[in-house]
Design an enzyme around this catalytic site. Sequence first.
Site, PDB file in Angstrom:
ATOM      1  N   ASP A 144      21.318  28.073 -46.860  1.00 42.98           N
ATOM      2  CA  ASP A 144      21.505  27.666 -46.139  1.00 42.98           C
ATOM      3  C   ASP A 144      20.085  26.577 -45.213  1.00 42.98           C
ATOM      4  O   ASP A 144      21.082  26.275 -43.790  1.00 42.98           O
ATOM      5  CB  ASP A 144      22.491  28.341 -45.636  1.00 42.98           C
ATOM      6  CG  ASP A 144      23.591  27.415 -44.775  1.00 42.98           C
ATOM      7  OD1 ASP A 144      24.323  25.785 -45.090  1.00 42.98           O
ATOM      8  OD2 ASP A 144      24.593  27.722 -44.338  1.00 42.98           O
TER       9      ASP A 144
ATOM     10  N   ASP B 205      19.905  30.654 -37.865  1.00 49.61           N
ATOM     11  CA  ASP B 205      21.039  31.755 -39.008  1.00 49.61           C
ATOM     12  C   ASP B 205      20.407  32.147 -40.396  1.00 49.61           C
ATOM     13  O   ASP B 205      21.164  31.339 -41.385  1.00 49.61           O
ATOM     14  CB  ASP B 205      22.071  29.765 -39.274  1.00 49.61           C
ATOM     15  CG  ASP B 205      22.879  29.325 -37.887  1.00 49.61           C
ATOM     16  OD1 ASP B 205      23.881  30.094 -38.450  1.00 49.61           O
ATOM     17  OD2 ASP B 205      22.593  29.211 -37.149  1.00 49.61           O
TER      18      ASP B 205
ATOM     19  N   ARG C  85      21.510  21.239 -39.570  1.00 51.15           N
ATOM     20  CA  ARG C  85      22.356  21.648 -38.629  1.00 51.15           C
ATOM     21  C   ARG C  85      21.599  23.018 -38.180  1.00 51.15           C
ATOM     22  O   ARG C  85      22.544  24.337 -36.994  1.00 51.15           O
ATOM     23  CB  ARG C  85      23.910  21.941 -39.062  1.00 51.15           C
ATOM     24  CG  ARG C  85      23.830  23.006 -39.945  1.00 51.15           C
ATOM     25  CD  ARG C  85      25.543  22.543 -41.019  1.00 51.15           C
ATOM     26  NE  ARG C  85      25.727  22.944 -41.808  1.00 51.15           N
ATOM     27  CZ  ARG C  85      25.487  22.583 -43.259  1.00 51.15           C
ATOM     28  NH1 ARG C  85      24.379  20.916 -43.109  1.00 51.15           N
ATOM     29  NH2 ARG C  85      25.193  23.187 -44.389  1.00 51.15           N
ATOM     30  N   ASN C  86      21.486  24.100 -39.013  1.00 49.20           N
ATOM     31  CA  ASN C  86      20.520  25.005 -38.764  1.00 49.20           C
ATOM     32  C   ASN C  86      19.187  25.361 -37.906  1.00 49.20           C
ATOM     33  O   ASN C  86      18.611  26.690 -38.408  1.00 49.20           O
ATOM     34  CB  ASN C  86      20.711  26.027 -40.483  1.00 49.20           C
ATOM     35  CG  ASN C  86      22.665  26.418 -40.616  1.00 49.20           C
ATOM     36  OD1 ASN C  86      23.174  26.454 -39.958  1.00 49.20           O
ATOM     37  ND2 ASN C  86      22.897  26.392 -41.987  1.00 49.20           N
TER      38      ASN C  86
END
Length: 390
Positions: A189, A207, A193-194
């Site tokens: 992922d 994350d 955003r992570n």
Amino acid sequence: MHAILFPPVLLKPCLVRPPLWGAEYCYFHTHSILGIKTYIDPDTYEDPSLAVHEFAKEIDPSRIRIERVIGAGEFGEVCSGRLKTPGKRDIPVAIKTLKGGYVDRQRKDFLREASIMGQFDHPNIIRLEGVVTKSRPVMIVVEYMENGSLDSFLRKHDGHFTVIQLVGMLRGIASGMKYLSDMGYVHRDLAARNILVNSNLMCKVSDFGLSRVLEDDPEAAYTTSGGKIPIRWTAPEAIAYRKFSSASDAWSYGIVMWEVMSYGERPYWEMSNQDVILSIEEGYRLPAPMGCPAALHQLMLHCWQKERNHRPKFTDIVSFLDKLIRNPSSLHTVVEDVLVMPDSPGEVPEYPLFVSVIDWLDSIKMGQYKNNFMAAGFTTLDVVSRMSIE
Ligand code: ADE
């Protein structure tokens, strides 16, 4: 006369892979391959609470001062605060809490992230300070990152950084990913955003937790095979048959590069997930963001090769970015023909960029000339772009 047969593709990266023994670090640890520490999946522990105590320090809650709520996670609030250590200065921390009323499964999933993070020790991986499991609320304490997540940070500071600063951020992320891939950990992922950003603009991968991470990610959508996947960041083989690997992380890394160079633009804009999948299958790739150095867009295209073994390894990416940083004039050539994606999904863009001569010949129905091109030494698109009529 000099006929340009293809939009010029300049500064094709020359990525060389150093020998395996060239790893930057070497640990003496029971779980190691060739002296390099490897990641242990906490699910291989019969009792996962044993895993968390193997990899994470238990923190006495009296050492934690919660100051403010800074966000909401799947399991509860995320707060900022301070962690006291006797004889040391307090350090700023982020505290993830597990809200009351949880079932055993939720506690296990929550602490899974700490069991993973606690195995890593790298400047570009978010650092776990410890966990609180012996009192309530259950907490995970990590280093505080003043600038929050990379996507919103870039959107807030649109156009404010030099190319070298952006490449520095990308270099940090690649270095963290090289560490994870050397440890045998596949992130699944990787997206802006992570990534978290501190006050020195250092970027750190965060994350962790595999399936849980995807449950938590609002970008993850269910595929026809039932998996939950962040489509626009994910390599085709991982979407199609869940073949996640460090090579699929490299594809996602290329998307993160594009997010960074476009200051947090949404990959493939408002195209639907289905159109993204079809366009990729047809050979289309994201065009260079405005003002993006050609060398960086070339690297993105390398990360987006259909054949996963043709993608660069993270070690290649780190050394390539290091070379660009050491030689800033290599970043002066900007991709001028910013390609416009179709207004309505399904429409074919005018100038797709291809990553190989063979893809390009196939696209113009000249595939039968592959061997002639190869024999004449036109093996890469940059050589083809410099072909003249004589
Ligand atoms: N949000 C989530 N984790 C964070 C962290 N470590 N620092 C700052 N904001 C965060």
